[in-house]
Design an enzyme around this catalytic site. Structure first.
Site, short mmCIF file in Angstrom:
data_model
loop_
_atom_site.label_atom_id
_atom_site.label_comp_id
_atom_site.label_asym_id
_atom_site.label_seq_id
_atom_site.Cartn_x
_atom_site.Cartn_y
_atom_site.Cartn_z
CD GLU A 40 -2.66 -8.34 8.00
OE1 GLU A 40 -1.93 -7.93 7.08
OE2 GLU A 40 -3.90 -8.18 8.00
N GLY A 69 0.83 -1.22 0.00
CA GLY A 69 0.00 0.00 0.00
C GLY A 69 0.85 1.26 0.00
CB CYS A 75 -8.02 -7.41 5.98
SG CYS A 75 -9.63 -7.31 5.21
P1 NAI Z 1 0.56 -8.33 -1.44
O1 NAI Z 1 0.14 -7.05 -0.85
O2 NAI Z 1 1.92 -8.43 -2.06
O3 NAI Z 1 -0.50 -8.79 -2.58
C1 NAI Z 1 -1.78 -8.24 -2.78
C2 NAI Z 1 -1.94 -7.80 -4.23
O4 NAI Z 1 -1.01 -6.75 -4.51
C3 NAI Z 1 -1.66 -8.87 -5.28
O5 NAI Z 1 -2.53 -8.72 -6.38
C4 NAI Z 1 -0.24 -8.52 -5.72
O6 NAI Z 1 0.04 -8.98 -7.03
C5 NAI Z 1 -0.26 -7.02 -5.67
N1 NAI Z 1 1.05 -6.37 -5.55
C6 NAI Z 1 2.17 -6.84 -4.92
N2 NAI Z 1 3.18 -5.95 -5.05
C7 NAI Z 1 2.70 -4.90 -5.75
C8 NAI Z 1 3.26 -3.67 -6.19
N3 NAI Z 1 4.54 -3.34 -5.93
N4 NAI Z 1 2.49 -2.81 -6.87
C9 NAI Z 1 1.20 -3.11 -7.14
N5 NAI Z 1 0.62 -4.26 -6.77
C10 NAI Z 1 1.35 -5.15 -6.08
O7 NAI Z 1 0.40 -9.44 -0.33
P2 NAI Z 1 1.17 -10.86 -0.20
O8 NAI Z 1 2.64 -10.67 -0.36
O9 NAI Z 1 0.53 -11.82 -1.10
O10 NAI Z 1 0.87 -11.23 1.33
C11 NAI Z 1 1.73 -10.77 2.36
C12 NAI Z 1 0.96 -10.23 3.52
O11 NAI Z 1 0.14 -9.15 3.12
C13 NAI Z 1 0.00 -11.19 4.18
O12 NAI Z 1 0.64 -12.04 5.07
C14 NAI Z 1 -0.94 -10.24 4.87
O13 NAI Z 1 -0.39 -9.82 6.08
C15 NAI Z 1 -1.01 -9.07 3.93
N6 NAI Z 1 -2.23 -9.13 3.09
C16 NAI Z 1 -3.32 -8.46 3.53
C17 NAI Z 1 -4.50 -8.53 2.82
C18 NAI Z 1 -5.70 -7.81 3.30
O14 NAI Z 1 -6.81 -8.12 2.90
N7 NAI Z 1 -5.58 -6.80 4.13
C19 NAI Z 1 -4.64 -9.34 1.61
C20 NAI Z 1 -3.40 -9.99 1.20
C21 NAI Z 1 -2.25 -9.87 1.95
#
Ligand code: NAI
Ligand code: MG
Length: 504
Positions: free
Chosen positions: A406, A257, A308
């Site tokens: 988290e 984010g 989340c």
């Molecule tokens: P992530 O935040 O990397 O992935 C979520 C989405 O973001 C995916 O579609 C991914 O392809 C995209 N993404 C990743 N890097 C990006 C970038 N630089 N620019 C734009 N989009 C990008 O999450 P990840 O690595 O799969 O999971 C790691 C941790 O993130 C989890 O353990 C959890 O703590 C948290 N998470 C929280 C979520 C929520 O609903 N709040 C959902 C998924 C992960």
């Protein structure tokens, strides 16, 4: 322990879908991207490869943004009669329900959620999200403004506002409940008249690809919804940085984010972020434990904690502490672990080997920090996929990493408090960088409401945790995000306000 997902129970239609090449959906058709090695889609219940998707890059994103821009500027969506926009959204909602079985099979395969849970929660809630926002389409109004500008005798002003769609929006979704995530993002965007470039999570893209096929059957004009498959750091980052994207909406980790905010500064695109959480569940000493204990277990173990809003930080009054721990351990030990298509298990897998490693590392951290492991704590070795036992750490404190960070797994931390002072309790609940969700359990509703007011969190439940509904704003305080989704507030970020003044 239940059986693992049985591939015999996947219909031939779904098998054919899995076997298809999955490129990108741009301007109303599936196209082949030229770039990169395909990404394997892995079933987390078995570790098996079940399908594959293309790995899109900046060129694919450019094409999708160009299509979305053409569709936006032509007015094929934003300028159609509002009732017509609503009609297409209602049609998509009906189609989703009609395809509940197919969507649920895909989601069961891709994330290990039970088909039963998917049909009852995932599909129904998603269809209703669309219906809720379809209802807004015909009610997007500006207002007339009382204008106090000085004016000569006999002259008047008319000032009014109009709401316009923000334009081309990028939507990046996570893997934890991907179908519901995708639908909840497109619903307000479509209602506002925006056009979309979506990137599904590379770890769980299947149900979103199926959604694109359903969208194609609704009569939504080509180019209004586009989808690019690929990794976050490539396709996702290209969307976040793209000068042709007016707004980005992201759900995922807090770290990503923050990266998205940095990328979005180029053209100052509007940004909505729904990020991590470490949501407190607070049991006051008069809580009804027959209700609260099973609810606490659901709040953390739903989706194996990959949620989340997960109630991952339990705060319990000292008078009931031992009884609560005992009840939770009994429940956790009775849970079935596995994944099948019927929905009879309680705990499914983690999404990937990466998440499994991460969650197990946190369990080790908890042990080394001196938290008392009272149940679980291990990978389920008997099962081939990425399963972790429901895990509870007692006697935790706010300084521990397992309490601060988290984990996104089936890991509950429990802290004891002895004060009856609501300010003390709120201070404990608020001692965290996140503020997404919270719940308070008490027989005294006045106390519940008073405590709810003191908690820094986007949602607070009283005798309920995570009361999600399409009409109820959802989003985070502090590092849990920017802005709100759901409800009227979820529509606003897809709209610009224009003030028009006439000198009469
Ligand atoms: P992530 O935040 O990397 O992935 C979520 C989405 O973001 C995916 O579609 C991914 O392809 C995209 N993404 C990743 N890097 C990006 C970038 N630089 N620019 C734009 N989009 C990008 O999450 P990840 O690595 O799969 O999971 C790691 C941790 O993130 C989890 O353990 C959890 O703590 C948290 N998470 C929280 C979520 C929520 O609903 N709040 C959902 C998924 C992960
Ligand atoms: Mg998967």
């Amino acid at each position: 322990m239940n059986e693992i997902i049985d591939h015999d129970k996947i219909t031939s239609q779904i098998q054919a879908f899995l076997d298809k090449p999955h490129g990108h959906f741009i301007d109303g058709q599936w196209i082949d991207g030229k770039s990169g090695k395909p990404i394997d889609v892995i079933s987390p219940a078995t570790g098996n490869i079940v399908s594959s998707i293309q790995s899109g890059d900046g060129d694919d994103v450019d094409k999708a943004v160009a299509a979305a821009r053409r569709a936006f500027d032509s007015g094929v969506w934003s300028k159609v009669l509002p009732v017509e926009r609503a009609r297409i959204m209602f049609k998509l909602a009906d189609l989703i329900e009609f395809h509940a079985s197919q969507i649920s099979q895909l989601e069961a395969l891709d994330i290990g959620v039970s088909r039963h849970m998917m049909e009852t929660i995932g599909v129904k809630l998603s269809a209703n999200q669309l219906r809720y926002y379809a209802g807004w389409v015909t009610k997007i109004n500006g207002e007339t403004i009382t204008n106090s500008r000085p004016r000569p005798e006999g002259r008047e002003f008319l000032t009014y506002t109009e709401k316009e769609p923000v334009g081309v929006v990028g939507q990046i979704i996570p893997w934890n409940f991907p179908f519901a995530m995708a639908v909840q993002k497109i619903a307000p965007a479509l209602a506002a008249g925006c056009t979309i470039v979506m990137k599904p999570a590379e770890d769980a893209p299947l149900s979103t690809l199926y959604l694109a096929d359903l969208i194609a059957q609704t009569g939504l004009p080509s180019g209004v919804f586009n989808l690019v498959n690929g990794y976050g750091r490539k396709a996702g980052a290209a969307i976040a940085a793209h000068e042709g994207v007016d707004k980005v909406s992201f759900t995922g980790s807090t770290d990503v984010g923050k990266e998205i905010i940095r990328s979005a500064t180029g053209n100052l695109k509007r940004t909505t972020l729904e990020l991590g959480g470490k949501s407190p569940v607070i049991l006051l000493k008069d809580a009804d434990l027959d209700e609260a204990i099973p609810a606490v277990a659901r709040a953390i173990f739903f989706l194996s904690g990959q949620n989340c809003m997960a109630g991952s930080r339990l705060l319990v009054h000292g008078d009931i502490y031992d009884r609560v721990l005992e009840g939770l351990v009994t429940l956790a030990k009775s849970m079935t672990i596995g994944a099948d298509m019927t929905g009879t298990y309680d705990i499914g897998p983690l999404i990937s080997e990466k998440q499994l490693t991460r969650v197990l590392a946190y369990i080790d951290i908890g042990i080394s920090e001196g938290a008392r492991l009272i149940t679980g704590g291990k990978r389920v070795e008997k099962l081939p996929g990425f399963f972790v036992e429901p895990t509870i750490f007692a006697d935790c404190n706010s300084g521990m990493r397992i309490v601060k960070e988290e984990i996104f797994g089936p890991v509950l931390t429990v802290q004891k408090f002895n004060s009856d002072d609501l300010d003390d309790i709120a201070a404990l609940a608020n001692d965290n960088i996140f503020g997404l969700s919270a719940s308070v359990w008490t027989a005294d509703l006045a106390q519940g409401h008073k405590l709810a007011r003191k908690i820094k969190s986007g949602q607070v439940g009283i005798n309920i945790h995570a009361a999600i509904d399409p009409a109820t704003p959802f989003g985070g305080y502090k590092q849990s995000g920017w802005g709100r989704e759901f409800g009227r507030e979820g529509l606003e970020p897809y709209l610009e306000t224009k003030a028009i003044t006439a000198y009469l």
